[in-house]
Design an enzyme around this catalytic site. Structure first.
Site, short mmCIF file in Angstrom:
data_model
loop_
_atom_site.label_atom_id
_atom_site.label_comp_id
_atom_site.label_asym_id
_atom_site.label_seq_id
_atom_site.Cartn_x
_atom_site.Cartn_y
_atom_site.Cartn_z
N HIS A 41 0.83 -1.21 0.00
CA HIS A 41 0.00 0.00 0.00
C HIS A 41 0.87 1.26 0.00
O HIS A 41 0.69 2.17 -0.81
CB HIS A 41 -0.92 -0.03 1.22
CG HIS A 41 -1.77 1.20 1.35
ND1 HIS A 41 -1.38 2.27 2.12
CD2 HIS A 41 -2.94 1.54 0.78
CE1 HIS A 41 -2.30 3.22 2.02
NE2 HIS A 41 -3.26 2.79 1.23
N GLU A 100 -9.80 -8.39 -14.51
CA GLU A 100 -8.89 -8.65 -13.40
C GLU A 100 -9.18 -9.96 -12.70
O GLU A 100 -8.61 -10.25 -11.65
CB GLU A 100 -8.88 -7.47 -12.41
CG GLU A 100 -10.23 -6.97 -12.01
CD GLU A 100 -10.19 -5.70 -11.16
OE1 GLU A 100 -9.13 -5.32 -10.64
OE2 GLU A 100 -11.26 -5.10 -11.00
N ASN A 147 -3.08 -6.02 -11.10
CA ASN A 147 -2.79 -6.29 -9.68
C ASN A 147 -3.66 -7.45 -9.22
O ASN A 147 -3.16 -8.44 -8.68
CB ASN A 147 -3.11 -5.06 -8.82
CG ASN A 147 -2.31 -3.85 -9.24
OD1 ASN A 147 -1.24 -3.98 -9.82
ND2 ASN A 147 -2.82 -2.67 -8.96
N ASP A 148 -4.97 -7.32 -9.45
CA ASP A 148 -5.86 -8.41 -9.04
C ASP A 148 -5.69 -9.62 -9.94
O ASP A 148 -5.76 -10.75 -9.47
CB ASP A 148 -7.32 -7.93 -9.06
CG ASP A 148 -7.69 -7.29 -7.74
OD1 ASP A 148 -7.48 -7.94 -6.70
OD2 ASP A 148 -8.17 -6.14 -7.73
N CYS A 205 -4.23 -0.90 -16.34
CA CYS A 205 -4.13 0.13 -15.30
C CYS A 205 -3.56 -0.42 -14.00
O CYS A 205 -3.54 0.27 -12.99
CB CYS A 205 -5.47 0.81 -15.09
SG CYS A 205 -6.74 -0.34 -14.56
C1 PEP Z 1 -5.82 -3.90 -10.45
O1 PEP Z 1 -6.34 -4.83 -9.85
O2 PEP Z 1 -4.86 -4.03 -11.21
C2 PEP Z 1 -6.32 -2.53 -10.28
C3 PEP Z 1 -5.89 -1.54 -11.02
O3 PEP Z 1 -7.18 -2.35 -9.24
P1 PEP Z 1 -6.74 -2.18 -7.73
O4 PEP Z 1 -5.27 -2.16 -7.67
O5 PEP Z 1 -7.36 -0.90 -7.29
O6 PEP Z 1 -7.37 -3.37 -7.12
MG MG Z 2 -8.25 -4.46 -8.87
#
Ligand code: PEP
Ligand code: MG
Length: 885
Positions: free
Chosen positions: A452, A749, A772-773, A836
């Site tokens: 984070h 994701e 990320n997810d 993203c």
């Molecule tokens: C992701 O999962 O890549 C994403 C951009 O969403 P977050 O990081 O907010 O879960």
């Molecule tokens: Mg995400």
């Protein structure tokens, strides 16, 4: 029979596999007419043959060497073993891939009791001759005869004591003679043989030792670590020695073709007269700036300058050159691409293209994208002396100094009081956001590059050092320690987020400078890149910053960050705690104008460019106090019995928090699942987006909102939301009597979304990979747990090559991405697809996104320049044609 030996003039730069990197480079330099001391290279094939034969030199090899040696002798005008003018050579290993310090080198080979006297006579310098001889015996004995170095060092030290001197240079010829005798006695005692006198024997033994050194322990470990094939073998370079310590018309030096700190186009380096390379390194005599060579040996200086230019235009890169002058003759010993600072890197690339030495495309390939990041942040002044106390992960670049605080509220208070603070936590959570905003920088003892703290700090362009395990925080005592050093709240500490250093006290800093070269180079990048570069931004300020850095849109607005703000949180909590739809709608009515204001600001700042707004994503409990906190509070209220009303409220909250508790919130009630169970929350957000868009359109702005649904797994989710979005958009436009363009899409994701992209695409105008997810769910690694616990072991053991949260796991996650791209475009050929996740600002991932045909990458504003360059590099390498001048 194979040809095992190549004279330098017979090789080329592209023969690295056969001649090794060093051999190929020496050959290349020889062939462009540089004064390289003559020599030859024994091929890597000879080495593999040596092993195939069970560690025996191939038959005929020594004859081939002797034939070539006679050519080298002619070129050097010296003869091996000659009593009048003996040739001395160096014998060095040189594999296809550089393995610095892994294998062995022998200098001054060819010296014996006779030739050493000739060298003494020819140079008029007995001390020099003896010193060269004792160095040779020492190196040869270590590498070839495998007698430990320290035994020779002992003899050397003892003799220095006897003579009462401190430095090797102070030893007299008599002392050196004694050392040579003692060395030889040692060899005799250890090997039961006399030290070899015959130069050809010395040479054969040395070659064999270099071949053997290919399989010494450290070379094997190095190859395992760097994934270098054990069967490649090493080449051996035999090169005539030149000496810079033969008098005042001799010398040695190192020079860069341009200034490696600033990039200025001026020879930069130093030299020493009457000295060898080692003397420069030993630091006993201070070398002089290369420009002074012009005063002392103007002809040689002009010659060296000419060669420096030649090498630069030949290698199309700034060079780092080693040279030696032997009795008024200049020799080039080595050239390689020079290491340089970020600032120099940009300036050199830009100016070389301006000068017509390279094309714009080549210039773009010369700059390392991650270096650009450093240029946008404050840096520690490189002249400062630093008290470095620990090292963590370089999570977000730039440097910061501040008074240590351990709590976000305190950070905010102190910031308001005009103090500069450094927030120190084991790790941060969304609750700490106001403290991160207030702090100059963030230091955490846990968490990785995508924790984070790291993600938020990078987004804000704030320095951050994460996962610094050496620090132990004691919140109760408001202090942390690094070993025995204790740092209390309020004491000054600095961090360097580009290197991970934690420094005691305040440090002098340099402000970032955006040079004209930087701006122009990035302008060139835009000419060549195919990917669009957007930014992840949640506020109008970030949006403006992103535009300044060259973003052409926002790829992700995380709306939950707005929900966390202090003026909203009470309504957000009210919304969560509502028992009835009516109550929830009351809370939402408060939030609607606030959200509308947020979107208004962002859409306005990004006028004319697309803005992807993601509807609420995190599980709701993130907006409520923690279970532990509430348990403590309710217990205290019960005991004191002072405030029954507050107790009742807190108990309600506790009940809700318990009800919302999930075993695995990341896989729980979040993303569009919230929009399915509480459609009114998403409807409020949709309404806010379109109200803002309608107002701006009326005011004459061109807006391009893109409504994005997170965490979908099925087409029916998309269908459900698309219908709602279209209705709200249409009614809003009608009521306001305006029209504007908008689009609807989803994050990809979850693996199921990628696999079923073909179906999803039917209801989507765009996809955006939330890697990320997608990484968490494809690998089944919870990001926060993996980075702190087992992932480092996976990386250490090379089970995974790279941290998949930093660089896209192309094999696994990448495969799902390809499936999604193919599936989506099959149904909708013009489907806009981007990324993203954090990977959108990492160079190798940007390249991958280019390769699989995405339309854009989106990253934090500060990474936009880096992504522009990485995207250009991907396009240039792709197109093969890197242009003509
Ligand atoms: C992701 O999962 O890549 C994403 C951009 O969403 P977050 O990081 O907010 O879960
Ligand atoms: Mg995400």
């Amino acid at each position: 029979m194979n040809k095992f030996v190549y004279l330098f003039k017979e090789g080329r730069a592209d023969m690295k596999a056969l001649l090794g990197g060093k051999g190929a480079n020496l050959a290349e330099m020889t062939n462009i007419g540089l004064p390289v001391p003559p020599g030859m290279t024994i091929t890597t094939e000879a080495c593999t043959e040596y092993y195939r034969l069970g560690r025996k030199l191939p038959e005929g090899l020594m004859d081939e060497i002797k034939r070539n040696l006679s050519v080298v002798e002619q070129q050097a005008e010296k003869k091996f073993g000659d009593l009048k003018n003996p040739l001395l050579v160096s014998v060095r290993s040189g594999a296809m891939f550089s393995m610095p310090g892994m294998m062995d080198t022998i200098l001054n080979l060819g010296l014996n009791e006779d030739t050493v006297q000739s060298v003494a006579k020819n140079t008029g310098n007995l001390r020099f001759a003896y010193d060269a001889y004792r160095r040779f015996i020492q190196m040869f004995s270590d590498v070839v005869l495998e007698i430990p170095k320290y035994e020779f060092e002992d003899i050397l030290h003892r003799q220095k004591d006897v003579q009462g001197v401190k430095y090797d240079q102070e030893l007299t010829p008599e002392s050196l003679r004694k050392i040579i005798d003692s060395y030889k006695e040692l060899v005799q005692a250890k090997t039961s043989n006399v030290f070899p006198e015959n130069p050809l024997d010395q040479l054969a033994m040395a070659i064999e030792a270099v071949f053997r050194s290919w399989n010494n322990d450290r070379a094997i470990v190095y190859r395992n670590l760097n994934k270098i094939d054990h069967d490649l073998g090493t080449a051996v370079n035999i090169q005539s020695m030149v000496f810079g310590n033969m008098g005042n018309d001799s010398g040695t030096g190192v020079a860069f073709t341009r200034n490696p700190s600033t990039g200025e186009n001026l020879l930069y380096g130093e030299f020493l007269t009457n000295a060898q390379g080692e003397d420069v390194v030993a630091g006993i005599r201070t070398p002089r700036p290369i420009a002074q060579l012009n005063d002392e040996m103007p002809v040689l200086y002009t010659e060296f300058s000419r060669i420096a230019r030649l090498l630069e235009s030949h290698y199309k890169n700034m060079q780092d050159i080693e040279f030696t002058i032997e009795r008024g003759r200049l020799y080039i010993l080595q050239t390689r691409n020079g290491k340089r600072t970020a600032q120099a890197s940009v300036r050199v690339a830009f100016e070389m293209a301006q000068e017509g030495l390279i094309t714009k495309q080549q210039a773009l390939l010369l700059v390392e994208p991650s270096q650009l990041d450093q240029l946008l942040h404050r840096q520690i002044d490189s002249n400062a002396t630093l008290n470095v106390a620990a090292k963590g992960l370089p999570a977000s670049p730039g440097a910061a100094s501040g008074e240590v605080v351990f709590d976000a509220d305190e950070a905010e208070r102190m910031d308001k009081a005009g103090k500069k603070v450094l927030l120190v936590r084991t790790e941060t959570t969304p609750d700490d956001i106001h403290g991160i905003v207030a702090a100059q920088g963030i230091l955490t003892s846990r968490g990785g590059m995508t924790s984070h703290a790291a993600v938020v700090a990078r987004g804000m362009g704030k320095p951050c050092v994460c996962g610094c395990e050496a620090i132990r925080i004691d919140y109760a005592k408001q202090e942390f320690n690094i070993g025995t050093i204790v740092i209390k709240k309020g004491e000054l500490v600095s961090i360097d987020g580009s290197t991970g250093r934690v420094i005691l006290g305040e440090v002098p800093m340099k402000d970032p400078e955006i040079s004209k070269e930087y701006t122009s180079l990035l302008g060139w990048a835009d000419e060549f890149k195919r990917l669009g570069i957007r930014a992840n931004a949640d506020t109008p300020e970030d949006a403006k910053k992103a535009r300044e850095f060259g973003a052409i849109g926002i790829g992700l607005v995380r709306t939950e960050h707005m929900f966390m703000q202090q003026d909203r949180l009470p309504y957000v909590q009210q919304m969560i705690l509502a028992e009835t739809l009516e109550d929830r709608q009351k809370a939402l009515a408060h939030l609607l104008p606030m959200q509308e204001g947020d979107f208004y600001g962002i859409l306005q700042a990004m006028e004319g460019f697309p803005v992807t707004i993601r509807l609420l994503d995190p599980p709701l409990h993130e907006f409520l106090p923690s279970l532990e906190e509430l348990l403590v509070e309710t217990t205290e209220l019960r005991i004191t019995e002072k405030n029954p009303k507050l107790l009742e409220e807190k108990l309600m909250l506790l009940k809700k928090v318990r009800a919302l508790h999930e075993f695995n919130p990341m896989l729980g009630h979040r993303g569009c699942r919230l929009g399915i169970t509480f459609p009114e929350i998403y409807e409020m957000q949709m309404q806010a987006i379109f109200n803002a868009a309608a107002r701006l359109t009326k005011e004459g702005y061109k807006v391009l909102p893109e409504v994005e649904i997170p965490l979908t797994i099925d087409v029916n989710e998309m269908k459900f939301f698309r219908e709602k979005i279209e209705v709200i958009a249409a009614t809003t436009m009608k009521a306001a009597n305006v029209t504007f363009h908008y689009s609807i899409g989803t994050m990809i994701e979850m693996p199921r979304a990628a696999l079923l992209a073909e179906e999803l695409a039917e209801f989507c105008d765009f996809f955006s990979f939330g890697t990320n997810d997608l990484t968490q769910t494809t690998l089944g690694f919870s990001r926060d747990d993996a980075e702190g616990k087992f992932l480092p072991h996976y990386l250490e053991r090379k089970i995974l090559k790279e941290n998949p949260f930093v660089a896209i796991d192309q094999k696994g996650v990448g495969k799902l991405m390809r499936i999604a791209v193919e599936g989506g475009r099959k149904v909708r050929p013009g489907l806009e697809i981007g990324i993203c996740g954090e990977h959108g600002g990492e160079p190798s991932s940007v390249r991958f996104c280019h390769e699989i045909g995405l339309n854009f990458v989106s990253c934090s504003p500060y990474r936009v320049p880096l992504a522009r360059l990485a995207a250009a590099q991907a396009a240039i390498s792709d197109s093969e044609n890197i242009g003509t001048r």
